[in-house]
Design an enzyme around this catalytic site. Structure first.
Site, PDB file in Angstrom:
ATOM      1  N   TYR A  57       0.848  -1.197   0.000  1.00 28.28           N
ATOM      2  CA  TYR A  57       0.000   0.000   0.000  1.00 28.28           C
ATOM      3  C   TYR A  57       0.877   1.238   0.000  1.00 28.28           C
ATOM      4  O   TYR A  57       1.866   1.296   0.737  1.00 28.28           O
ATOM      5  CB  TYR A  57      -0.899   0.026   1.251  1.00 28.28           C
ATOM      6  CG  TYR A  57      -2.355  -0.153   0.873  1.00 28.28           C
ATOM      7  CD1 TYR A  57      -3.006   0.815   0.117  1.00 28.28           C
ATOM      8  CD2 TYR A  57      -3.053  -1.291   1.245  1.00 28.28           C
ATOM      9  CE1 TYR A  57      -4.326   0.636  -0.254  1.00 28.28           C
ATOM     10  CE2 TYR A  57      -4.375  -1.466   0.868  1.00 28.28           C
ATOM     11  CZ  TYR A  57      -5.006  -0.498   0.117  1.00 28.28           C
ATOM     12  OH  TYR A  57      -6.307  -0.663  -0.261  1.00 28.28           O
ATOM     13  N   GLU A  59      -0.542   4.891  -0.415  1.00 24.53           N
ATOM     14  CA  GLU A  59      -1.319   6.115  -0.652  1.00 24.53           C
ATOM     15  C   GLU A  59      -0.420   7.328  -0.476  1.00 24.53           C
ATOM     16  O   GLU A  59       0.392   7.388   0.443  1.00 24.53           O
ATOM     17  CB  GLU A  59      -2.491   6.185   0.337  1.00 24.53           C
ATOM     18  CG  GLU A  59      -3.610   5.257  -0.053  1.00 24.53           C
ATOM     19  CD  GLU A  59      -4.771   5.263   0.933  1.00 24.53           C
ATOM     20  OE1 GLU A  59      -4.776   6.095   1.865  1.00 24.53           O
ATOM     21  OE2 GLU A  59      -5.666   4.425   0.764  1.00 24.53           O
ATOM     22  N   ASP A 203      -7.449  13.720 -24.685  1.00 20.68           N
ATOM     23  CA  ASP A 203      -7.526  12.316 -24.268  1.00 20.68           C
ATOM     24  C   ASP A 203      -6.913  11.502 -25.403  1.00 20.68           C
ATOM     25  O   ASP A 203      -7.537  11.262 -26.434  1.00 20.68           O
ATOM     26  CB  ASP A 203      -8.986  11.929 -24.028  1.00 20.68           C
ATOM     27  CG  ASP A 203      -9.133  10.479 -23.575  1.00 20.68           C
ATOM     28  OD1 ASP A 203      -8.177   9.693 -23.779  1.00 20.68           O
ATOM     29  OD2 ASP A 203     -10.199  10.129 -23.042  1.00 20.68           O
ATOM     30  N   THR A 229      -4.854   6.135 -21.401  1.00 18.95           N
ATOM     31  CA  THR A 229      -4.649   4.810 -20.848  1.00 18.95           C
ATOM     32  C   THR A 229      -3.253   4.367 -21.285  1.00 18.95           C
ATOM     33  O   THR A 229      -2.628   4.994 -22.147  1.00 18.95           O
ATOM     34  CB  THR A 229      -5.687   3.800 -21.378  1.00 18.95           C
ATOM     35  OG1 THR A 229      -5.750   3.907 -22.797  1.00 18.95           O
ATOM     36  CG2 THR A 229      -7.056   4.054 -20.779  1.00 18.95           C
ATOM     37  N   LYS A 232      -3.292   0.618 -24.764  1.00 16.36           N
ATOM     38  CA  LYS A 232      -3.768   0.505 -26.150  1.00 16.36           C
ATOM     39  C   LYS A 232      -2.554   0.540 -27.078  1.00 16.36           C
ATOM     40  O   LYS A 232      -1.717  -0.343 -26.972  1.00 16.36           O
ATOM     41  CB  LYS A 232      -4.807   1.607 -26.425  1.00 16.36           C
ATOM     42  CG  LYS A 232      -6.036   1.492 -25.497  1.00 16.36           C
ATOM     43  CD  LYS A 232      -7.106   2.489 -25.854  1.00 16.36           C
ATOM     44  CE  LYS A 232      -8.375   2.268 -25.039  1.00 16.36           C
ATOM     45  NZ  LYS A 232      -8.413   3.029 -23.782  1.00 16.36           N
ATOM     46  N   ARG A 238      -2.738  -2.553 -18.176  1.00 16.98           N
ATOM     47  CA  ARG A 238      -3.982  -1.777 -18.051  1.00 16.98           C
ATOM     48  C   ARG A 238      -3.790  -0.749 -16.952  1.00 16.98           C
ATOM     49  O   ARG A 238      -3.589  -1.095 -15.788  1.00 16.98           O
ATOM     50  CB  ARG A 238      -5.145  -2.693 -17.690  1.00 16.98           C
ATOM     51  CG  ARG A 238      -5.407  -3.751 -18.728  1.00 16.98           C
ATOM     52  CD  ARG A 238      -6.750  -4.381 -18.522  1.00 16.98           C
ATOM     53  NE  ARG A 238      -7.760  -3.533 -19.100  1.00 16.98           N
ATOM     54  CZ  ARG A 238      -8.182  -3.632 -20.366  1.00 16.98           C
ATOM     55  NH1 ARG A 238      -7.670  -4.538 -21.162  1.00 16.98           N
ATOM     56  NH2 ARG A 238      -9.110  -2.835 -20.816  1.00 16.98           N
TER      57      ARG A 238
HETATM   58  N1  DSN Z   1     -13.544   0.962 -24.281  1.00 18.03           N
HETATM   59  C1  DSN Z   1     -12.360   1.568 -24.850  1.00 18.03           C
HETATM   60  C2  DSN Z   1     -12.276   1.335 -26.311  1.00 18.03           C
HETATM   61  O1  DSN Z   1     -12.477   0.195 -26.705  1.00 18.03           O
HETATM   62  O2  DSN Z   1     -11.993   2.234 -27.092  1.00 18.03           O
HETATM   63  C3  DSN Z   1     -12.284   2.979 -24.522  1.00 18.03           C
HETATM   64  O3  DSN Z   1     -12.457   3.152 -23.148  1.00 18.03           O
END
Ligand code: DSN
Length: 422
Positions: A57, A59, A203, A229, A232, A238
């Site tokens: 942990y 924080e 974003d 994120t 991707k 993730r």
């Molecule tokens: N759900 C994601 C996507 O597939 O683009 C975005 O959050």
């Protein structure tokens, strides 16, 4: 055939879960994975996510934690932060958000009060739920104004963005989304945001790997806040990051913790650091360029076969095909393609007359197949398979689908998958 790292202890302790993980590894190996938000992480990233860092942990932030024993965790988090700053050229990075939606919520918490006006791209036009879409908390708790694309071009309608921004004076304007096949014009958004005194939030979840690898223009210098994120096109675990200019650093950090989250997921932070280390290499630049080259080659091949692509093609990793002219909905087409070993998702297209759960389109991304080693010369074959399967599904001919699945497996046998030994 097995998962790497090997699941030795897991298989002994819990064969049921181990069996499911092995089955998923096999599935990922045997399919052409075209879901635009997915990828294959490296074995190094996989190893980092499966470490004892999950036990801790922490924080707070490095040097200011609410638990003792942070001698190592502080170094891990600082390493991830410094790598993010170097890869993206930003003043500040927060690597603690659990994923993209919490990252965006932290931006709201830092910069807007409930009931205030925010602006984002409408979900059916390619935006994200958290950019103020109706069913999201962000659409319920804020006065959300939504812009879209032009019907004739499938590209962002900047006249509409400017007009809405002038009329509604939003606190925040989100640029980016989940189904945008074209280059995002960050300078154009920045000009409008500056005119109405809004904060521009880029974003870049979908394109972060392309930005890091020099295959898409960077929002740095145009958007003072950038969310992404990490899993991707960036090809990490993730997770998510918020990157800011120096002026917004404190407010964003306070919003992530203690505003929204508790302890950061330190095993994920370590894996983000590993992914960012990979993103700084020349190999990653090649990967990013190939993701785009593959998408363009696949778009060309699909157009030749009469597919109707939103905006007429792609500049990035993503294509959106409207299947209306193929006389099949996106959902049955996606389901048939999955049975044929080609995995993607059904998607609304702009001005879609059908419902989101049964829309007209499919979304196609090339990040994962690029990681797997497929190149532009393979794309005509993939387009031919998509065409055959979509046609067969419209006719209800299951035998074609089975034949394509076998052909897909045969091709993929020549392309090793990170995290799996054949
Ligand atoms: N759900 C994601 C996507 O597939 O683009 C975005 O959050």
């Amino acid at each position: 055939m097995s998962h790497q790292p090997a699941l030795t202890a897991l298989a002994a302790a819990d064969p049921e879960v181990a069996g499911l993980v092995e089955a998923e590894a096999q599935r990922q190996h045997d399919k052409i994975r075209l879901i635009a938000s997915e990828n294959y992480v490296s074995q190094a990233v996989l190893e980092a996510t499966g470490t004892v860092l999950t036990n801790k942990y922490s924080e707070g932030y490095a040097g200011r934690r609410y638990y003792e024993g942070q001698q190592v965790i502080d170094q891990v988090e600082n390493l991830a932060i410094e790598r993010a700053k170097a890869v993206f050229g930003v003043d500040h990075a927060n690597v603690q958000p659990y994923s993209g939606s919490p990252a965006n919520l932290a931006v709201y918490l830092a910069l807007a009060k409930p009931g205030e006006t925010i602006m984002g791209m409408a979900l059916p036009d390619g935006g994200h739920l958290t950019h103020g879409w109706t069913v999201s908390a962000t659409g319920k708790w804020f006065d959300a104004v939504r812009y879209g694309v032009r019907k004739e071009t499938g590209r962002v309608d900047f006249d509409q963005v400017r007009d809405l921004a002038r009329r509604h004076r939003p606190k925040l304007i989100f640029a980016g989304g989940t189904a945008i096949p074209r280059t995002i014009d960050f300078p154009a958004f920045a000009e409008i945001a500056s005119e109405v005194d809004a904060v521009l939030v880029a974003d870049i979840a979908h394109i972060a790997g392309l930005v890091a690898g020099g295959a898409h223009p960077s929002p740095v210098g145009h958007a003072p806040i950038i969310t992404t994120t990490t899993h991707k096109t960036l090809r990490g675990p993730r997770g998510a990051m918020i990157m800011t200019d120096a002026g917004h650093a404190k407010d964003i950090d306070k919003a992530v913790f203690p505003g929204l989250q508790g302890g950061p997921h330190n095993h994920t932070t370590a894996a983000i650091a590993v992914a960012l280390g990979e993103a700084a290499t020349p190999d990653f630049r090649d990967y990013a360029a190939t993701v785009v080259a593959n998408a363009k080659a696949l778009a060309d091949a699909l157009l030749e076969r009469g597919f109707d692509l939103v905006s007429g093609g792609t500049d990035n990793h993503l294509l959106l095909a409207d299947l209306t002219s193929k006389e099949i909905g996106g959902k049955p087409a996606a389901q048939a393609l999955d049975r044929a070993g080609i995995e993607l998702n059904y998607n609304t297209v702009p001005f879609d007359p059908r419902k989101p759960f049964d829309p007209s389109g499919i979304r196609i991304g090339t990040a994962a197949l690029t990681t797997r080693g497929l190149r532009p010369e393979h794309q005509p074959q993939i387009a031919a398979w998509i065409d055959r399967v979509v046609g067969a599904a419209a006719r209800g001919d299951e035998s074609v689908i089975e034949r394509v699945a076998a052909e897909v497996r045969e091709l993929l046998a020549g392309f090793p998958m990170p995290g799996y030994t054949a």
